[in-house]
Each structure stands twice: as structure tokens, then as C-alpha cells.
Write a protein that holds these residues in place. Structure first.
Motif, mmCIF file in Angstrom:
data_model
loop_
_atom_site.group_PDB
_atom_site.id
_atom_site.type_symbol
_atom_site.label_atom_id
_atom_site.label_comp_id
_atom_site.label_asym_id
_atom_site.label_seq_id
_atom_site.Cartn_x
_atom_site.Cartn_y
_atom_site.Cartn_z
ATOM 1 N N TRP A 172 -46.832 -47.816 -56.323
ATOM 2 C CA TRP A 172 -46.782 -47.611 -54.874
ATOM 3 C C TRP A 172 -45.347 -47.867 -54.424
ATOM 4 C CZ3 TRP A 172 -49.316 -51.346 -50.789
ATOM 5 C CH2 TRP A 172 -49.371 -50.707 -49.538
ATOM 6 N N PRO A 173 -44.605 -46.826 -54.034
ATOM 7 C CA PRO A 173 -43.200 -47.014 -53.647
ATOM 8 C C PRO A 173 -43.061 -47.961 -52.458
ATOM 9 C CG PRO A 173 -43.696 -44.690 -53.981
ATOM 10 C CD PRO A 173 -45.006 -45.415 -53.971
ATOM 11 N N PHE A 174 -42.054 -48.803 -52.510
ATOM 12 C CA PHE A 174 -41.873 -49.812 -51.470
ATOM 13 C C PHE A 174 -41.660 -49.179 -50.098
ATOM 14 C CE2 PHE A 174 -39.194 -52.902 -49.099
ATOM 15 C CZ PHE A 174 -40.109 -53.940 -49.047
ATOM 16 N N GLU A 175 -40.846 -48.143 -50.030
ATOM 17 C CA GLU A 175 -40.560 -47.495 -48.750
ATOM 18 C C GLU A 175 -41.825 -46.901 -48.139
ATOM 19 O OE1 GLU A 175 -39.075 -46.872 -51.614
ATOM 20 O OE2 GLU A 175 -37.137 -47.892 -51.307
ATOM 21 N N VAL A 176 -42.704 -46.369 -48.993
ATOM 22 C CA VAL A 176 -43.971 -45.807 -48.519
ATOM 23 C C VAL A 176 -44.860 -46.926 -47.967
ATOM 24 C CG1 VAL A 176 -46.093 -44.610 -49.200
ATOM 25 C CG2 VAL A 176 -43.874 -43.858 -50.110
ATOM 26 N N ALA A 177 -44.883 -48.067 -48.664
ATOM 27 C CA ALA A 177 -45.686 -49.205 -48.205
ATOM 28 C C ALA A 177 -45.246 -49.661 -46.818
ATOM 29 C CB ALA A 177 -45.578 -50.356 -49.208
ATOM 30 N N VAL A 178 -43.939 -49.724 -46.599
ATOM 31 C CA VAL A 178 -43.414 -50.136 -45.293
ATOM 32 C C VAL A 178 -43.852 -49.162 -44.210
ATOM 33 C CG1 VAL A 178 -41.319 -50.455 -43.922
ATOM 34 C CG2 VAL A 178 -41.436 -51.375 -46.252
ATOM 35 N N ASP A 179 -43.693 -47.863 -44.471
ATOM 36 C CA ASP A 179 -44.060 -46.855 -43.479
ATOM 37 C C ASP A 179 -45.549 -46.900 -43.144
ATOM 38 O OD1 ASP A 179 -41.574 -45.805 -42.978
ATOM 39 O OD2 ASP A 179 -41.719 -44.255 -44.515
ATOM 40 N N LYS A 180 -46.369 -47.032 -44.170
ATOM 41 C CA LYS A 180 -47.813 -47.048 -43.944
ATOM 42 C C LYS A 180 -48.237 -48.294 -43.183
ATOM 43 C CE LYS A 180 -48.614 -43.123 -45.900
ATOM 44 N NZ LYS A 180 -48.976 -41.948 -45.058
ATOM 45 N N PHE A 181 -47.596 -49.414 -43.485
ATOM 46 C CA PHE A 181 -47.922 -50.651 -42.771
ATOM 47 C C PHE A 181 -47.610 -50.494 -41.286
ATOM 48 C CE2 PHE A 181 -46.893 -54.854 -41.072
ATOM 49 C CZ PHE A 181 -48.006 -55.591 -41.462
ATOM 50 N N CYS A 182 -46.467 -49.936 -40.981
ATOM 51 C CA CYS A 182 -46.047 -49.780 -39.588
ATOM 52 C C CYS A 182 -46.857 -48.722 -38.845
ATOM 53 C CB CYS A 182 -44.558 -49.426 -39.529
ATOM 54 S SG CYS A 182 -43.460 -50.760 -40.073
ATOM 55 N N ASN A 183 -47.278 -47.691 -39.568
ATOM 56 C CA ASN A 183 -47.960 -46.574 -38.912
ATOM 57 C C ASN A 183 -49.483 -46.702 -38.900
ATOM 58 O OD1 ASN A 183 -45.531 -45.268 -38.313
ATOM 59 N ND2 ASN A 183 -45.458 -44.299 -40.333
ATOM 60 N N GLY A 184 -50.019 -47.643 -39.670
ATOM 61 C CA GLY A 184 -51.457 -47.883 -39.598
ATOM 62 C C GLY A 184 -52.267 -47.592 -40.837
ATOM 63 N N PRO A 185 -52.038 -46.455 -41.534
ATOM 64 C CA PRO A 185 -52.850 -46.138 -42.717
ATOM 65 C C PRO A 185 -52.528 -47.054 -43.899
ATOM 66 C CG PRO A 185 -51.906 -44.149 -41.769
ATOM 67 C CD PRO A 185 -51.197 -45.321 -41.145
#
Length: 319
Positions: A172-185
Motif C-alpha cells: 500500500w503506497p504511503f502517498e495513497v494512504a495519506v490521500d485516502k485518509f484525508c478523503n475518506g475511503p
């Protein structure tokens, strides 16, 4: 999702969104759930009827759940707290949607008679209050909720997910994890909605809902262990109260728990089709670990969300 319904919730009927690679989350009542647990969560919502003597530990994932399970078990079952040396906290305090309502509407547990007022069961769940409202509102059971700094929660979840079997082929790429955390999914997200659902209840009904932060527990464990014991109706008594509390705190410390052989094991949770090794639940247990991973821009991005979602509601936490 009515409690009286027996219809099985089908994934095909739900909105879905990718959270990385080919992995999707499914939306139920505004929250994003792992496909492995959608139907078991539906079963909990429809069929779980907690007794007045039951204790529910609710939490967003990776916010201190394992530690608080150990503390709650030791507080309630003081004469049996040595079981923590040979049994994993997640077996002593099972997760409703992961270990109990996994295959049918009937729980994989023996439920005591409602007339047995001395029997106390402790369960845990990551289900948001917004989905579990009817169940919790219709019961006299007590609910303990723990939350953690959003930035540390993000980091802990990212590490945890990357220990899953499915991430061996694609992490799970770190940048993707950050975006998903902030955006909800995000698994069981949005994080902020999850936390505020229980926070508001603890303010409205403090005799039934106990809300605590991971940081409060870490900074003054003894005081909060005593408060939890009072809330759960089993206060520490006698001339050696200080020693009793100290014993519970020490036996549940990260250093002690993480060194038990059972918690170093590669074995997975009993009764769960979701294979996560016992040892993945003990990493650091530290406050502020996000500082080792997040740049200033990302920190400000999350802090801005925290101000909007928490501070604007009077919950001055998370920054």
C-alpha cells in the motif's frame, strides 16, 4: 439496515471505491468497509443484542484497541489477568464483526442468561456508532471508546495493512494512504466522523459512554485505569488500591505484553477468515511517531482537517 431484517447485504448493491491496487472498499451508511467484513457487520447490526452487563470497546482501527482490551480485561477479570501471558488480547476480547458474527446470524459464542447479573462479557468493534445506533441505544450495556491522534492513526494503519498477506504482492503506497485518509475511503473511515459519533454520545450520556484518548491513557495510565474501573462498576477497593492499580498497569504495559510469546506469534486470530498474525498488533505503541514519516505540508493538510472536523465542534484535539 433494520435489526428485524434477515436479508443479506450484497456487495453488488453498494457503492465501492478503490483504495489501492485492485483492493476496493464498500460504502455502508456513509462509511467505507472492507469487503471481508461487510456481511458480518450487517449481521452484528441486525442481530447483536448486548446484555446490560456487557461491555463494548469501540474504536477506529489502530487507535490503541489492543492495549485497552488488555486493560479492560484486567480491570474486570482481575483474578484472571495472568491469562494475558498465554492468550492474545484479541482472543480474550473478541471483535464482533471479525470473530463472532462471521458466518451466520447466530454468534459463535455462548451467551449467558439475561438473569445472570454477575456474568460480564467484553466485546470489541470498529463499527461506527452511526451504524450501530439502534443496537446500542436499545441496550443498557456500557461502551468504552478510545481514539488516537489522526496522524499517528494514519501511520499505524499504513504499517498494519502492509503486514497483510495481500500486500506481499503489492504494498500500500504511503502517498495513497495519506490521500485516502484525508478523503475518506479508508477502512472504517472517514476517521473524523467515526470519532465524533462516539464523542458526542460521551458528552450526552457519560454514564453509558466512556471516551478516552490514547494520549491520555499513555500520559496517566493509573488515573484512567481507576476511572475505567469506576465506570464499569468494579472499582478498586481495600488498603492496597495503589498496588492493585500498579499491578494492572504493569501487566498491561507495552513492554510486558509485547514480550509474551503468544504476542510474538505468527498465528492468526481464531475464528477469523482475515489472516493477520498476532505479532502485527505490537509495533511501537508510541505517541508522535508520525513525525518520522510526514512532511510539514502533509501535517498541515491533516491539521486543517482536524480543525474543521474536531475543533469546529468544540473537540480541541489532534494537533
Amino acid at each position: 439496515m433494520e435489526n428485524s431484517s434477515t436479508e443479506i447485504l450484497e456487495l453488488s448493491s453498494l457503492p465501492k471505491e478503490k483504495w489501492w491496487g485492485d483492493n476496493c472498499l464498500y460504502q455502508v451508511g456513509g462509511f467505507w468497509l472492507l469487503p471481508e467484513f461487510v456481511q458480518s457487520i450487517d449481521r452484528v447490526i441486525k442481530h447483536f443484542k448486548p446484555l446490560p452487563s456487557d461491555i463494548i470497546l469501540a474504536s477506529f482501527p489502530k487507535t490503541g484497541t489492543t492495549w485497552l482490551k488488555s486493560l479492560l480485561f484486567s480491570i474486570v477479570h482481575r483474578s484472571s489477568k495472568d491469562r494475558l501471558a498465554i492468550e492474545h488480547p484479541h482472543e480474550l476480547v473478541p471483535i464482533l464483526e471479525v470473530q463472532i458474527y462471521t458466518k451466520s446470524n447466530e454468534p459463535l459464542i455462548t451467551t449467558p442468561s439475561s438473569t445472570n447479573n454477575h456474568f460480564c462479557q467484553i466485546f470489541s468493534t470498529h463499527i461506527p456508532y452511526q451504524l450501530l445506533a439502534e443496537t446500542l441505544d436499545s441496550s443498557e450495556c456500557r461502551v468504552v471508546y478510545v481514539t488516537r491522534n489522526p496522524k499517528d492513526t494514519l501511520i499505524s494503519t499504513w504499517h498494519f495493512v502492509n503486514k497483510w498477506e495481500k500486500t506481499k504482492e503489492e504494498s500500500w503506497p504511503f502517498e495513497v494512504a495519506v490521500d485516502k485518509f484525508c478523503n475518506g475511503p479508508f477502512p472504517y473511515g472517514p476517521y473524523y466522523d467515526h470519532v465524533m459519533g462516539y464523542k458526542k454520545l460521551s458528552m450526552e450520556r457519560p454514564s453509558k459512554f466512556f471516551f478516552v484518548t490514547y494520549e491520555e491513557l499513555k500520559n496517566d495510565t493509573k488515573t484512567h485505569v481507576m476511572k475505567l474501573a469506576e465506570f464499569l462498576g468494579c472499582p478498586f477497593e481495600g488498603e492496597d488500591v495503589e498496588e492493585q492499580v500498579e499491578d494492572v498497569v504493569k501487566s498491561c504495559s507495552f513492554e510486558v505484553l509485547s514480550n509474551h510469546e503468544v504476542n510474538k506469534s505468527e498465528e492468526s486470530l481464531i475464528g477469523s477468515k482475515f489472516k493477520v498474525p498476532y505479532n502485527s498488533f505490537f509495533r511501537k505503541g508510541a505517541i508522535g511517531d508520525h513525525e518520522n514519516y510526514l512532511c510539514d505540508v502533509t501535517i498541515e493538510r491533516i491539521d486543517a482537517l482536524t480543525r474543521e472536523k474536531f475543533h469546529s465542534c468544540g473537540f480541541m484535539y489532534g494537533i
